[in-house]
Structures are given as C-alpha cells and as structure tokens.
Design a protein around this motif. Structure first.
Motif, PDB file in Angstrom:
ATOM      1  N   GLN A  84       0.830  -1.206   0.000  1.00 53.80           N
ATOM      2  CA  GLN A  84       0.000   0.000   0.000  1.00 53.80           C
ATOM      3  C   GLN A  84       0.866   1.259   0.000  1.00 53.80           C
ATOM      4  O   GLN A  84       0.556   2.239  -0.684  1.00 53.80           O
ATOM      5  N   THR A  85       1.935   1.228   0.771  1.00 56.63           N
ATOM      6  CA  THR A  85       2.851   2.374   0.795  1.00 56.63           C
ATOM      7  C   THR A  85       3.487   2.561  -0.573  1.00 56.63           C
ATOM      8  O   THR A  85       3.616   3.694  -1.069  1.00 56.63           O
ATOM      9  N   TRP A  86       3.853   1.474  -1.211  1.00 57.32           N
ATOM     10  CA  TRP A  86       4.499   1.552  -2.526  1.00 57.32           C
ATOM     11  C   TRP A  86       3.524   2.082  -3.577  1.00 57.32           C
ATOM     12  O   TRP A  86       3.856   2.990  -4.335  1.00 57.32           O
ATOM     13  N   ILE A  87       2.305   1.556  -3.618  1.00 54.59           N
ATOM     14  CA  ILE A  87       1.373   1.959  -4.663  1.00 54.59           C
ATOM     15  C   ILE A  87       0.897   3.391  -4.471  1.00 54.59           C
ATOM     16  O   ILE A  87       0.539   4.067  -5.439  1.00 54.59           O
ATOM     17  N   ALA A  88       0.929   3.893  -3.250  1.00 51.92           N
ATOM     18  CA  ALA A  88       0.543   5.281  -3.010  1.00 51.92           C
ATOM     19  C   ALA A  88       1.446   6.249  -3.758  1.00 51.92           C
ATOM     20  O   ALA A  88       1.029   7.356  -4.112  1.00 51.92           O
ATOM     21  N   ALA A  89       2.675   5.841  -4.014  1.00 54.00           N
ATOM     22  CA  ALA A  89       3.628   6.684  -4.734  1.00 54.00           C
ATOM     23  C   ALA A  89       3.763   6.293  -6.203  1.00 54.00           C
ATOM     24  O   ALA A  89       4.396   7.023  -6.972  1.00 54.00           O
ATOM     25  N   HIS A  90       3.175   5.155  -6.600  1.00 54.68           N
ATOM     26  CA  HIS A  90       3.364   4.655  -7.966  1.00 54.68           C
ATOM     27  C   HIS A  90       2.052   4.295  -8.658  1.00 54.68           C
ATOM     28  O   HIS A  90       2.063   3.549  -9.640  1.00 54.68           O
ATOM     29  N   TYR A  91       0.914   4.828  -8.198  1.00 52.29           N
ATOM     30  CA  TYR A  91      -0.374   4.448  -8.787  1.00 52.29           C
ATOM     31  C   TYR A  91      -0.495   4.827 -10.245  1.00 52.29           C
ATOM     32  O   TYR A  91      -1.272   4.229 -10.999  1.00 52.29           O
ATOM     33  N   ALA A  92       0.265   5.842 -10.682  1.00 56.57           N
ATOM     34  CA  ALA A  92       0.175   6.300 -12.072  1.00 56.57           C
ATOM     35  C   ALA A  92       1.076   5.512 -13.016  1.00 56.57           C
ATOM     36  O   ALA A  92       1.056   5.734 -14.224  1.00 56.57           O
ATOM     37  N   VAL A 147      -2.639  10.753 -13.762  1.00 55.04           N
ATOM     38  CA  VAL A 147      -3.154   9.755 -12.823  1.00 55.04           C
ATOM     39  C   VAL A 147      -3.067   8.343 -13.380  1.00 55.04           C
ATOM     40  O   VAL A 147      -3.539   7.391 -12.744  1.00 55.04           O
ATOM     41  N   GLY A 148      -2.471   8.201 -14.582  1.00 52.42           N
ATOM     42  CA  GLY A 148      -2.171   6.867 -15.083  1.00 52.42           C
ATOM     43  C   GLY A 148      -2.989   6.361 -16.245  1.00 52.42           C
ATOM     44  O   GLY A 148      -2.879   5.195 -16.618  1.00 52.42           O
ATOM     45  N   TYR A 149      -3.811   7.218 -16.873  1.00 46.94           N
ATOM     46  CA  TYR A 149      -4.643   6.768 -17.986  1.00 46.94           C
ATOM     47  C   TYR A 149      -4.210   7.440 -19.283  1.00 46.94           C
ATOM     48  O   TYR A 149      -4.354   8.645 -19.448  1.00 46.94           O
ATOM     49  N   GLU A 150      -3.698   6.642 -20.195  1.00 44.06           N
ATOM     50  CA  GLU A 150      -3.254   7.173 -21.483  1.00 44.06           C
ATOM     51  C   GLU A 150      -4.422   7.413 -22.432  1.00 44.06           C
ATOM     52  O   GLU A 150      -4.317   8.220 -23.353  1.00 44.06           O
ATOM     53  N   GLU A 189      -6.403  22.529 -15.665  1.00 43.36           N
ATOM     54  CA  GLU A 189      -5.982  21.648 -16.761  1.00 43.36           C
ATOM     55  C   GLU A 189      -7.203  21.060 -17.463  1.00 43.36           C
ATOM     56  O   GLU A 189      -8.188  20.686 -16.807  1.00 43.36           O
ATOM     57  N   PRO A 190      -7.165  20.957 -18.809  1.00 44.17           N
ATOM     58  CA  PRO A 190      -8.267  20.316 -19.526  1.00 44.17           C
ATOM     59  C   PRO A 190      -8.521  18.917 -18.987  1.00 44.17           C
ATOM     60  O   PRO A 190      -7.584  18.233 -18.556  1.00 44.17           O
ATOM     61  N   THR A 191      -9.772  18.494 -18.997  1.00 40.04           N
ATOM     62  CA  THR A 191     -10.112  17.205 -18.386  1.00 40.04           C
ATOM     63  C   THR A 191      -9.356  16.041 -19.024  1.00 40.04           C
ATOM     64  O   THR A 191      -8.973  15.098 -18.330  1.00 40.04           O
ATOM     65  N   ASP A 192      -9.139  16.101 -20.342  1.00 44.83           N
ATOM     66  CA  ASP A 192      -8.397  15.011 -20.976  1.00 44.83           C
ATOM     67  C   ASP A 192      -6.935  15.003 -20.548  1.00 44.83           C
ATOM     68  O   ASP A 192      -6.302  13.941 -20.498  1.00 44.83           O
ATOM     69  N   VAL A 193      -6.398  16.164 -20.238  1.00 46.68           N
ATOM     70  CA  VAL A 193      -5.004  16.251 -19.788  1.00 46.68           C
ATOM     71  C   VAL A 193      -4.863  15.664 -18.387  1.00 46.68           C
ATOM     72  O   VAL A 193      -3.823  15.103 -18.041  1.00 46.68           O
ATOM     73  N   ARG A 246     -12.652   8.959 -18.964  1.00 52.08           N
ATOM     74  CA  ARG A 246     -13.949   9.617 -18.807  1.00 52.08           C
ATOM     75  C   ARG A 246     -15.032   8.604 -18.451  1.00 52.08           C
ATOM     76  O   ARG A 246     -15.891   8.864 -17.599  1.00 52.08           O
ATOM     77  N   ARG A 247     -15.011   7.445 -19.102  1.00 53.89           N
ATOM     78  CA  ARG A 247     -16.016   6.414 -18.816  1.00 53.89           C
ATOM     79  C   ARG A 247     -15.864   5.889 -17.389  1.00 53.89           C
ATOM     80  O   ARG A 247     -16.860   5.728 -16.663  1.00 53.89           O
ATOM     81  N   LEU A 248     -14.633   5.617 -16.983  1.00 53.52           N
ATOM     82  CA  LEU A 248     -14.394   5.109 -15.638  1.00 53.52           C
ATOM     83  C   LEU A 248     -14.784   6.145 -14.592  1.00 53.52           C
ATOM     84  O   LEU A 248     -15.410   5.810 -13.574  1.00 53.52           O
ATOM     85  N   PHE A 249     -14.430   7.398 -14.837  1.00 52.70           N
ATOM     86  CA  PHE A 249     -14.747   8.468 -13.886  1.00 52.70           C
ATOM     87  C   PHE A 249     -16.260   8.582 -13.716  1.00 52.70           C
ATOM     88  O   PHE A 249     -16.758   8.682 -12.579  1.00 52.70           O
ATOM     89  N   LYS A 250     -16.998   8.551 -14.809  1.00 52.35           N
ATOM     90  CA  LYS A 250     -18.453   8.675 -14.718  1.00 52.35           C
ATOM     91  C   LYS A 250     -19.070   7.468 -14.030  1.00 52.35           C
ATOM     92  O   LYS A 250     -20.032   7.601 -13.258  1.00 52.35           O
ATOM     93  N   ARG A 251     -18.512   6.276 -14.279  1.00 52.65           N
ATOM     94  CA  ARG A 251     -19.045   5.082 -13.629  1.00 52.65           C
ATOM     95  C   ARG A 251     -18.881   5.154 -12.112  1.00 52.65           C
ATOM     96  O   ARG A 251     -19.737   4.697 -11.364  1.00 52.65           O
ATOM     97  N   ARG A 252     -17.799   5.788 -11.652  1.00 55.24           N
ATOM     98  CA  ARG A 252     -17.527   5.842 -10.212  1.00 55.24           C
ATOM     99  C   ARG A 252     -18.176   7.040  -9.518  1.00 55.24           C
ATOM    100  O   ARG A 252     -18.460   6.968  -8.329  1.00 55.24           O
TER     101      ARG A 252
END
Length: 255
Positions: A146-154, A215-218, A206-210, A224-230
């Motif tokens: 958990q400590t590791w992924i907190a710094a590498h989630y992207a 945060v790790g999404y190319e 920053e533009p939403t696509d930027v 956008r789909r994931l964000f709206k689902r959540r």
C-alpha cells in the motif's frame, strides 16, 4: 449568527443598543431576518446586505441607508468584508461554507460540502463520495505494498508491478490484499487514481483530458467512462460542480 423571529420584525421598529455590537475588529454575520438586528445597530449603514425577502419592505421603510441586495443569497461587505449577511434561513449552509473557505481554505470548504452533501443533489450522492479511511490490518506485506502503490499508482501496469513487489504468487497476493483492505488490487488502484483526478479537477484548470495522464490513464475516453461510472458525472461536470462552489460567493474565489 442571529435569526430574528418574524413576529418581531413585523411588530414595529426593533430597538437594540448599538454599543453591544459596535467593534471594528469583530466579524459579524447573520442569516435570514437576523440582518435586521445588524441594521438596527447601525452596522449596515452604507454597506451592502441581503435578508429574507419578507423583510424587504421593513428595510425600505426603516433602514434606507442599507444598500439592500435582496437578489443575493450571501453578501460580504464593509471594511475587510467583516459584515456577512445571508438570505433565507437555509442560507446558513452558504454562510458556513463561506466562513470555512475564508478561514480554513477552499479545500476544507469543498470537503465539508461533500461530507454534509450541501448543494444540488439531483445528480446523486456519488459525486460527493470520497475514499474511505484505509482499513487497519496486520498484514505487513500488504501494508508495504500500500505504501508503494501510493507513490506509484500512475505507473504503467500497476497491479502487475504491485504483485511483483510483494513477492507473492498472484492468487495469494490478491486474496491477502482483498482480505486486508476490502478492495481488489485493481479496484484499489483505480480508487487512488480517481481520487487524485478529483483533486486535480477541483484545484487546477488543466483540460479534463489532460488530467487523465498524470493519474495513469493514457486513453482519455477510457478515463472519462471510468470516472463517470464511479462518480455518476463526467470529469467536466465534476469540475464545474466543485469549482463553482468557490465562485458562488463574493471573495471566496480569492482566498
């Protein structure tokens, strides 16, 4: 904060000793017809103010020196904006958020609005939701991960890298991670990413696509789909909803 009962304001001219409230160092605020008390003390003379709509005739008749702005829900005026008046009694929410933003910052005001579900709830409550406090557990390997992924989630392929970092077989890691945190590894990473995306949408232009890339999404469309689902709303709507909070009242956007 004072709300004057309607029976008082309709009974005639309210008398109150001005000396009780007359101090330049004090921030005074009222909601609803509480503004009558401030007006009677002479504190609103020459200043902009608002009040409940039913008190408009009273102000016109007895307090003509007040620059009444009845169309406004909240008005901050006077030296250093130390006079703050709200409209109807429900305006206490707007006043509370204004004061939190003024003295604690915009981030805390947004946080309070989310906790208490202030504002328009027609789009549901998921756009108010935040990640729950991490569950306490005794699994040292999972805690280290958990400590590791907190710094590498992207990072690319974060779950595969997380499994490799744990040193455990994939099935064993997934079972232990889920048992310890309450999240599957994929859900945990997505939650971290979406929470960081929310923060960027709330605090940057920053533009939403930027926002997707840091945060790790190319793929912006997938983001956008994931964000709206959540959250129940698009990233653009989410930004509008929470950045509007700091623009709704005078002075809040400059804090």
């Amino acid at each position: 904060m004072v709300t004057v009962p309607r029976s008082i304001i309709t009974s005639g001219y309210l008398r109150f000793p001005p000396s009780r409230l007359n101090s330049a160092a004090v921030t005074r605020h009222s909601v609803c017809t509480g503004s009558v008390l401030l007006a009677e003390a002479g504190l609103l003379d020459g200043a902009e103010a608002t009040t409940h709509w039913c008190a408009i005739p009273l102000f016109r008749a007895y307090y003509p020196a007040v620059q009444l702005r009845p169309e406004r829900i909240l008005v901050a005026s006077g030296p250093a904006q130390r006079l703050i008046t709200g409209g109807g009694s429900a305006a206490w929410k707007d006043l509370a958020l204004y004061l939190i933003a003024r003295y604690c910052g915009e981030v805390e005001a947004v946080r309070a609005a989310k906790i208490f579900l202030f504002g328009d709830r027609s789009e549901g409550q998921m756009l108010y939701a935040a990640r729950a406090r991490p569950r306490r557990h005794a699994d040292a390997v999972v805690a280290r991960c958990q400590t590791w992924i907190a710094a590498h989630y992207a990072a690319a392929n974060p779950v595969a890298r997380l499994i490799a970092y744990s040193g455990l077989p994939e099935r064993t890691f997934t079972r232990r991670f889920t048992a310890a945190t309450g999240y599957s590894p994929v859900d945990y990473v997505q939650t971290l990413r979406i929470e960081e995306a929310k923060h960027l949408l709330e605090t940057t232009g920053e533009p939403t696509d930027v926002v997707a890339a840091p945060v790790g999404y190319e793929d912006p469309a997938f983001f956008r789909r994931l964000f709206k689902r959540r959250t129940g709303v698009t990233p653009a709507r989410y930004r509008q909803r929470w950045q509007d909070l700091t623009k709704r009242h005078p002075g809040m956007e400059s804090l």
